[in-house]
Write an enzyme that holds these catalytic residues in place. Structure first.
Site, PDB file in Angstrom:
ATOM      1  N   ASP A  22      43.480  11.021  39.306  1.00 13.96           N
ATOM      2  CA  ASP A  22      43.016  10.133  40.372  1.00 13.96           C
ATOM      3  C   ASP A  22      41.623  10.591  40.793  1.00 13.96           C
ATOM      4  O   ASP A  22      41.244  11.748  40.567  1.00 13.96           O
ATOM      5  CB  ASP A  22      43.974  10.179  41.570  1.00 13.96           C
ATOM      6  CG  ASP A  22      43.602   9.149  42.626  1.00 13.96           C
ATOM      7  OD1 ASP A  22      43.497   7.955  42.292  1.00 13.96           O
ATOM      8  OD2 ASP A  22      43.393   9.538  43.790  1.00 13.96           O
TER       9      ASP A  22
ATOM     10  N   GLU B  67      38.469  10.105  44.008  1.00 13.36           N
ATOM     11  CA  GLU B  67      37.979   9.562  45.282  1.00 13.36           C
ATOM     12  C   GLU B  67      36.478   9.359  45.139  1.00 13.36           C
ATOM     13  O   GLU B  67      35.819  10.085  44.369  1.00 13.36           O
ATOM     14  CB  GLU B  67      38.284  10.503  46.450  1.00 13.36           C
ATOM     15  CG  GLU B  67      39.761  10.789  46.663  1.00 13.36           C
ATOM     16  CD  GLU B  67      40.583   9.550  46.992  1.00 13.36           C
ATOM     17  OE1 GLU B  67      39.992   8.544  47.452  1.00 13.36           O
ATOM     18  OE2 GLU B  67      41.808   9.581  46.791  1.00 13.36           O
TER      19      GLU B  67
ATOM     20  N   GLU C 175      33.668   3.734  55.773  1.00 13.00           N
ATOM     21  CA  GLU C 175      34.965   3.148  55.435  1.00 13.00           C
ATOM     22  C   GLU C 175      35.727   4.037  54.443  1.00 13.00           C
ATOM     23  O   GLU C 175      36.952   4.152  54.506  1.00 13.00           O
ATOM     24  CB  GLU C 175      34.776   1.755  54.814  1.00 13.00           C
ATOM     25  CG  GLU C 175      34.195   0.708  55.752  1.00 13.00           C
ATOM     26  CD  GLU C 175      32.678   0.805  55.867  1.00 13.00           C
ATOM     27  OE1 GLU C 175      32.072   1.629  55.144  1.00 13.00           O
ATOM     28  OE2 GLU C 175      32.103   0.063  56.687  1.00 13.00           O
TER      29      GLU C 175
ATOM     30  N   HIS D  53      44.203   9.786  51.650  1.00 10.88           N
ATOM     31  CA  HIS D  53      44.129   9.836  50.196  1.00 10.88           C
ATOM     32  C   HIS D  53      43.481  11.152  49.759  1.00 10.88           C
ATOM     33  O   HIS D  53      42.584  11.668  50.418  1.00 10.88           O
ATOM     34  CB  HIS D  53      43.282   8.671  49.657  1.00 10.88           C
ATOM     35  CG  HIS D  53      43.970   7.352  49.740  1.00 10.88           C
ATOM     36  ND1 HIS D  53      43.981   6.449  48.708  1.00 10.88           N
ATOM     37  CD2 HIS D  53      44.693   6.787  50.730  1.00 10.88           C
ATOM     38  CE1 HIS D  53      44.672   5.379  49.068  1.00 10.88           C
ATOM     39  NE2 HIS D  53      45.101   5.551  50.304  1.00 10.88           N
TER      40      HIS D  53
ATOM     41  N   ASP E  28      47.376  12.664  45.303  1.00 11.93           N
ATOM     42  CA  ASP E  28      47.787  11.362  44.772  1.00 11.93           C
ATOM     43  C   ASP E  28      48.192  11.469  43.300  1.00 11.93           C
ATOM     44  O   ASP E  28      49.100  10.763  42.848  1.00 11.93           O
ATOM     45  CB  ASP E  28      46.659  10.346  44.935  1.00 11.93           C
ATOM     46  CG  ASP E  28      46.482   9.924  46.392  1.00 11.93           C
ATOM     47  OD1 ASP E  28      47.263  10.401  47.238  1.00 11.93           O
ATOM     48  OD2 ASP E  28      45.572   9.130  46.674  1.00 11.93           O
TER      49      ASP E  28
END
Length: 245
Positions: free
Chosen positions: A19, A21, A69, A170, A175
């Site tokens: 995963d 980010e 965000e 997250h 994750d």
């Protein structure tokens, strides 16, 4: 882990659940990765569907600010990333870790598009991720198993009874760990079905299965007096097959 060790494991059922980010997502023209960078990569290694305990985890300093965000989603701030390495300095070790494995990700096109974008920025002629690894998208699998339902990671954890209460934000490695559990549940259903059918067949036929690992049965030998009494009883029957001993 060294590159030599990784190469030895290739072709041995090696799966990397991973995963990423990012600094944010492009909502304008072009790909979702345009104008944004990868800031965290998390990988979990499975061999023959079992976690090996080996992981790859790194935070990366981008050359731009993280969108507010995005910070609200993963909590990774610009200040936290100030002393982290650049993607160019970790690219070789990351490629070595995933090279030749089956790469499993949720909504895989999101993560691979960002990784491929980073490869292109290095201007080294690196191949795309799909040329390094076989890509498996767990979101595509989930949509086939549960059409019309929510299939994000939280929904799948609830569906399979996987504890994700510690996931308040997250995180790439967290994750990836949760996704590894989800992936094994989603792709292990046929094995469970077969075990259930075996159990049902055994009960229907009156066969009681015992564990192969059970302790050996105790053998009780007859005493001389018991053998003598046995022979006397068989003598009454006459020409008994059981007298041949």
């Amino acid at each position: 882990m060294s590159l030599d060790n990784v190469e030895l494991m290739q072709g041995a059922g090696r799966i990397i659940v991973f995963d990423t980010e990012t600094t944010g997502m492009n909502d304008g023209a072009g790909g979702i990765h345009v104008g944004h960078r990868v800031i965290e990569i998390g990988c979990i290694e499975l061999i023959n569907r079992r976690p090996t305990g080996r992981t790859y985890h790194v935070y990366i300093k981008p050359d731009r600010l993280v969108d507010p965000e995005a910070i609200a989603v993963h909590g990774i701030t610009d200040a936290f990333l100030q002393d982290k390495p650049s993607f160019s300095s970790i690219a070789d070790e990351f490629i070595a870790f995933i090279n030749g494995a089956e790469l499993v990700a949720h909504n895989a096109s999101f993560d691979t598009s960002f990784i491929d974008h980073e490869f292109r920025l290095l201007n080294k002629g690196l191949p795309e991720t799909k040329e390094i690894c076989k890509i498996t998208d767990t979101l595509a699998i989930a949509k086939k198993l549960f059409p019309g339902k929510r299939n994000n990671l939280d929904a799948l954890c609830n569906r399979y009874g996987i504890d994700n209460t510690h996931r308040t934000l997250h995180g790439a490695l967290l994750d990836a760990e949760i996704l590894a559990d989800v992936y094994l549940f989603m792709t292990g259903g046929q094995t469970k079905l077969n075990l259930s059918q075996d159990s049902a067949n055994a009960q229907g036929s009156g066969v009681r299965r015992v564990a192969a690992s059970r302790a050996p049965l105790k053998v009780v030998q007859a005493t001389d007096d018991e053998l003598k009494a046995h022979d006397e009883r068989l003598g009454i029957v006459g020409n008994a097959l059981w007298q041949v001993h």
